[in-house]
Design an enzyme around this catalytic site. Structure first.
Site, short mmCIF file in Angstrom:
data_model
loop_
_atom_site.label_atom_id
_atom_site.label_comp_id
_atom_site.label_asym_id
_atom_site.label_seq_id
_atom_site.Cartn_x
_atom_site.Cartn_y
_atom_site.Cartn_z
N ASP A 1 -47.19 24.51 -27.37
CA ASP A 1 -46.59 24.64 -28.82
C ASP A 1 -47.21 23.56 -29.62
OD1 ASP A 1 -44.94 26.38 -30.39
OD2 ASP A 1 -44.18 24.53 -31.03
N PHE B 1 -60.53 25.21 -35.03
CA PHE B 1 -59.82 26.42 -35.48
C PHE B 1 -58.70 25.55 -36.36
CE2 PHE B 1 -57.54 25.38 -31.86
CZ PHE B 1 -56.34 25.57 -32.12
N LYS C 1 -63.94 16.76 -29.09
CA LYS C 1 -62.74 17.34 -29.64
C LYS C 1 -61.52 17.25 -28.59
CE LYS C 1 -59.38 20.40 -31.74
NZ LYS C 1 -58.91 21.69 -32.17
N HIS D 1 -54.86 16.21 -29.09
CA HIS D 1 -53.48 16.39 -28.47
C HIS D 1 -53.48 17.42 -27.59
CE1 HIS D 1 -54.83 19.27 -31.45
NE2 HIS D 1 -53.75 19.96 -31.32
#
Ligand code: ITT
Length: 201
Positions: free
Chosen positions: A73, A156, A179, A184
């Site tokens: 999430d 995205f 990336k 994260h």
């Protein structure tokens, strides 16, 4: 643990996850590949709660031993907007609204805001669960700022408007490899691998 199923319906996330975990000696399946089709209501109040809800919902369907379900999430917190869109990042302006429009709207809301007040971060919580329930949750973040225009075609979602000071570009301008190293999601998945290493599942 012999297999990991990822409780996500987001193909872009799944692609990043596969690349981040590509050196892991473990079978990784998407929910679809595992033949699981579930509508999950994400009504938690934090990234961690929502990740757990997704992982537990899918894990409850498992029959096989040795399978662990992971869920991601994640979202974008913009300090000037009181941490919006946060846990509502996918639902911001409507789930089906194109990101071009969502990003444009955020840039409009940030019009005239000086650089020092444009701080933001991507957050990712990864939860792991097996058929007996939750195992653990990890979090990763990456700090940046909201730029003045969308830029870049990689990544995205909110990547084209999320800029990194150290690189002077948006995360949509980074190579996918870079990336994933900084992100994260990369950090939360690496923390999860560390944690699971100490457990016998
Ligand atoms: P699942 O719940 O099925 O995994 P989802 O897209 O609904 O898919 P989330 O509820 O976790 O996932 O929402 C995450 C949203 O946050 C995602 O749709 C993007 O808009 C944004 N987001 C998360 N990570 C991102 C990243 O690395 N780059 C850009 N945007 C990101």
């Amino acid at each position: 643990m012999k297999k990991v199923i990822f409780a996500t319906g987001n193909q872009d996330k799944m692609e990043e996850i596969r690349s981040i975990l590509s050196d892991w000696d473990m079978e990784i399946q998407s929910m679809r590949e595992a033949g699981i089709d579930l509508e999950i209501v994400e009504d938690g109040q934090s990234f961690e709660e929502n990740a757990s809800i997704k992982a537990r919902a899918v894990a409850a369907q498992l029959e096989e031993e040795g399978v662990v379900v992971f869920a991601d999430d994640s979202g974008l917190e913009i300090d000037y907007l009181g941490k919006e869109p946060g846990i509502y990042s996918a639902r911001y302006l409507g789930e089906d609204t194109p990101y071009k429009i969502k990003n444009q709207k955020i840039l409009e809301r940030m019009a005239g805001v000086p650089k020092e007040k444009r701080t933001a971060r991507f957050v990712c919580a990864i939860a792991a669960a097996d058929k007996n329930g939750e195992i653990c949750v990890t979090r990763g973040t990456i700090e940046g700022y909201i730029g003045w225009e969308p830029c870049g075609a990689n990544g995205f979602g909110y990547d084209p408007i999320f800029y990194l000071d150290e690189y002077g570009c948006s995360t949509a301008e980074l190579s996918p490899e870079l990336k994933n190293q900084l992100s994260h999601r990369g950090k939360a998945l690496s923390a999860m691998r560390q944690k699971l290493r100490t457990m016998t599942l």
